[in-house]
Structures are given as structure tokens and as C-alpha cells.
Motif scaffolding. Structure first.
Motif, mmCIF file in Angstrom:
data_model
loop_
_atom_site.group_PDB
_atom_site.id
_atom_site.type_symbol
_atom_site.label_atom_id
_atom_site.label_comp_id
_atom_site.label_asym_id
_atom_site.label_seq_id
_atom_site.Cartn_x
_atom_site.Cartn_y
_atom_site.Cartn_z
ATOM 1 N N LEU A 1 0.669 -0.931 -0.261
ATOM 2 C CA LEU A 1 0.161 0.158 -0.060
ATOM 3 C C LEU A 1 0.849 1.282 -0.159
ATOM 4 C CD1 LEU A 1 -2.970 1.331 0.218
ATOM 5 C CD2 LEU A 1 -2.445 0.796 2.740
ATOM 6 N N ILE A 2 1.853 1.023 0.403
ATOM 7 C CA ILE A 2 2.651 2.334 0.977
ATOM 8 C C ILE A 2 3.364 2.741 -0.254
ATOM 9 C CG2 ILE A 2 5.200 3.305 1.951
ATOM 10 C CD1 ILE A 2 3.747 2.017 4.505
ATOM 11 N N LEU A 3 3.766 1.436 -1.305
ATOM 12 C CA LEU A 3 4.620 1.694 -2.544
ATOM 13 C C LEU A 3 3.547 2.042 -3.648
ATOM 14 C CD1 LEU A 3 7.150 1.391 -3.573
ATOM 15 C CD2 LEU A 3 6.027 -1.407 -4.968
ATOM 16 N N ILE A 4 2.612 1.935 -3.507
ATOM 17 C CA ILE A 4 1.584 2.144 -4.480
ATOM 18 C C ILE A 4 1.222 3.119 -4.493
ATOM 19 C CG2 ILE A 4 -0.885 1.465 -5.043
ATOM 20 C CD1 ILE A 4 -1.020 -1.245 -4.804
ATOM 21 N N ILE A 5 1.080 4.224 -3.615
ATOM 22 C CA ILE A 5 0.531 5.393 -3.090
ATOM 23 C C ILE A 5 1.941 6.581 -3.924
ATOM 24 C CG2 ILE A 5 0.818 7.680 -1.166
ATOM 25 C CD1 ILE A 5 -1.190 5.153 0.277
ATOM 26 N N VAL A 6 3.063 5.900 -3.843
ATOM 27 C CA VAL A 6 4.332 6.138 -4.193
ATOM 28 C C VAL A 6 4.303 6.559 -5.298
ATOM 29 C CG1 VAL A 6 6.927 6.158 -3.579
ATOM 30 C CG2 VAL A 6 6.100 6.136 -2.015
ATOM 31 N N TYR B 1 14.099 5.086 -12.705
ATOM 32 C CA TYR B 1 15.332 4.958 -12.511
ATOM 33 C C TYR B 1 14.605 5.239 -10.879
ATOM 34 C CZ TYR B 1 19.339 6.755 -9.652
ATOM 35 O OH TYR B 1 20.623 6.579 -9.417
ATOM 36 N N LYS B 2 13.719 6.100 -10.877
ATOM 37 C CA LYS B 2 13.380 6.730 -9.012
ATOM 38 C C LYS B 2 12.165 4.818 -8.835
ATOM 39 C CE LYS B 2 15.275 10.841 -8.543
ATOM 40 N NZ LYS B 2 15.655 10.767 -7.221
ATOM 41 N N LEU C 1 13.356 -0.566 -3.639
ATOM 42 C CA LEU C 1 14.141 -1.689 -3.268
ATOM 43 C C LEU C 1 13.755 -0.549 -1.589
ATOM 44 C CD1 LEU C 1 17.497 -0.978 -5.063
ATOM 45 C CD2 LEU C 1 16.442 -3.047 -4.999
ATOM 46 N N GLU C 2 14.139 0.312 -1.897
ATOM 47 C CA GLU C 2 12.834 0.610 -0.555
ATOM 48 C C GLU C 2 12.017 0.286 0.381
ATOM 49 O OE1 GLU C 2 12.648 4.885 -1.037
ATOM 50 O OE2 GLU C 2 14.523 5.350 -1.717
ATOM 51 N N PHE C 3 10.917 0.250 -1.850
ATOM 52 C CA PHE C 3 10.006 -0.789 -0.587
ATOM 53 C C PHE C 3 9.742 -2.411 -0.302
ATOM 54 C CE2 PHE C 3 7.399 -5.147 -2.198
ATOM 55 C CZ PHE C 3 5.771 -4.378 -1.142
ATOM 56 N N ILE C 4 11.537 -2.947 -0.718
ATOM 57 C CA ILE C 4 11.613 -4.324 0.399
ATOM 58 C C ILE C 4 12.166 -3.586 1.615
ATOM 59 C CG2 ILE C 4 13.602 -5.530 0.477
ATOM 60 C CD1 ILE C 4 13.514 -5.816 -2.832
ATOM 61 N N VAL C 5 12.969 -3.031 1.645
ATOM 62 C CA VAL C 5 12.798 -1.943 3.035
ATOM 63 C C VAL C 5 11.963 -1.692 3.734
ATOM 64 C CG1 VAL C 5 14.678 -0.041 4.429
ATOM 65 C CG2 VAL C 5 15.644 -1.381 2.154
ATOM 66 N N ILE C 6 10.696 -1.382 3.389
ATOM 67 C CA ILE C 6 10.112 -0.791 3.980
ATOM 68 C C ILE C 6 9.028 -1.973 4.357
ATOM 69 C CG2 ILE C 6 7.795 -0.150 4.298
ATOM 70 C CD1 ILE C 6 8.790 2.431 2.867
ATOM 71 N N MET C 7 9.587 -3.409 3.584
ATOM 72 C CA MET C 7 8.435 -4.538 4.186
ATOM 73 C C MET C 7 9.500 -5.271 5.143
ATOM 74 S SD MET C 7 7.660 -7.637 1.180
ATOM 75 C CE MET C 7 9.025 -7.764 1.184
ATOM 76 N N GLU C 8 10.960 -5.405 5.225
ATOM 77 C CA GLU C 8 11.718 -5.412 6.193
ATOM 78 C C GLU C 8 11.388 -5.208 7.548
ATOM 79 O OE1 GLU C 8 13.363 -8.412 6.716
ATOM 80 O OE2 GLU C 8 12.829 -9.794 4.685
ATOM 81 N N VAL C 9 11.254 -4.041 7.786
ATOM 82 C CA VAL C 9 11.288 -3.147 8.563
ATOM 83 C C VAL C 9 9.457 -3.231 9.222
ATOM 84 C CG1 VAL C 9 11.031 -0.860 10.163
ATOM 85 C CG2 VAL C 9 12.253 -1.431 8.017
ATOM 86 N N VAL C 10 8.901 -3.513 8.156
ATOM 87 C CA VAL C 10 6.741 -4.055 9.253
ATOM 88 C C VAL C 10 7.187 -4.810 9.634
ATOM 89 C CG1 VAL C 10 4.776 -3.983 8.262
ATOM 90 C CG2 VAL C 10 6.306 -1.741 8.164
#
Length: 149
Positions: A23-28, A36-37, A43-52
Motif C-alpha cells: 500500500l505504501i509503495l502504490i501510494i508512492v 530510475y526512481k 528497493l525501498e519497498f523491500i526495506v519498508i517491508m523488512e521494517v514492518v
């Protein structure tokens, strides 16, 4: 079709951190950013998923596993290495340094798993494995573990 939908529903009901991270990734991504972004955001999605996942595990078990924290750092550093290698003005010293730091974190991760309090090695062929949630301990001998394979 109904069976597949039930599998998906069961997966997301037990792994809500994946749904939250998506959901966070889709909003972004709705904002509309270059490819490129978008790669960096994935890759940030993977980091967010691991933090969650780490926070979810902390809420459920009220313990913080060192392995999850180290995994987050490794994934974040891999993300930085990928960003630096795709940059036109590459700084090879920074890339080499980050790869060395990733190697050190991999060593820490192996040590965290090896010296985890959930596994006690009694002798060469006997291991006691338990999770903090279970009151009973499971004794595994070398013969039993070979039969499972």
C-alpha cells in the motif's frame, strides 16, 4: 478461482506487513516518477517491508530479533550499492567500502544465527531447538535429523 482467492486471502491475513508495504509503495508510485526512481523505490519497498516485518514480529512476540535488524541493514546497503553502480559518476571507493560493510553484516548475521538463544547444542549429534512461545522443547539427534531428509 475461488481456491486461489482463498489462498491469497489467507496469505494476507497472516502476513499483513506485505499488504501494508504494498500500500505504501502504490501510494508512492501513483505520484508518477521516472523508471530510475521507480527502481530505487522498489528497493525501498523491500526495506519498508523488512521494517514492518520486524515491528510486527516485535509486537507479536515482544522480542526484537537481531537477525531482522541485520537483514534491514544488509538490504539497505545493497540498495545503496545498486544506486551507486547505476550512477554515471561512479565512485568505486564508496562502492567497495559498502561491499565490505555488507560482508561484515553477513558475518554478523551468520554469528547471530549460530549463537541464537533458540538453539542449544548439547553434544556433537544432539541439538535442542525451541521457540520462546513453546513450553516444550524438542530434542533432535543426528539419527532423527537424517531420517527427516
Amino acid at each position: 478461482m475461488k481456491k486461489a482467492l482463498n489462498k491469497i486471502k489467507n496469505y494476507f491475513s497472516t502476513n499483513f506487513e506485505v499488504l501494508a508495504a504494498m500500500l505504501i509503495l502504490i501510494i508512492v508510485l501513483i505520484v508518477g516518477i521516472d523508471f530510475y526512481k521507480a527502481i530505487i523505490l522498489m528497493l525501498e519497498f523491500i526495506v519498508i517491508m523488512e521494517v514492518v516485518k520486524m515491528i510486527s514480529d516485535f509486537i507479536k512476540k515482544e522480542t526484537l530479533r537481531l537477525r531482522y535488524v541485520i537483514d534491514i541493514f544488509i538490504i539497505f546497503l545493497i540498495r545503496d550499492v545498486i544506486i551507486l553502480t547505476t550512477n554515471k559518476n561512479r565512485d568505486y571507493f564508496d562502492i567497495t567500502f559498502l561491499l565490505f560493510v555488507i560482508f561484515v553484516f553477513f558475518v554478523f548475521r551468520i554469528l547471530a544465527i549460530k549463537f541464537s538463544p533458540g538453539i542449544i547444542k548439547i553434544s556433537k549429534d544432539t541439538v535442542i531447538e525451541y521457540d520462546d512461545d513453546r513450553p516444550n522443547k524438542k530434542v533432535v539427534t543426528q539419527k532423527e535429523s537424517n531420517q527427516d531428509e
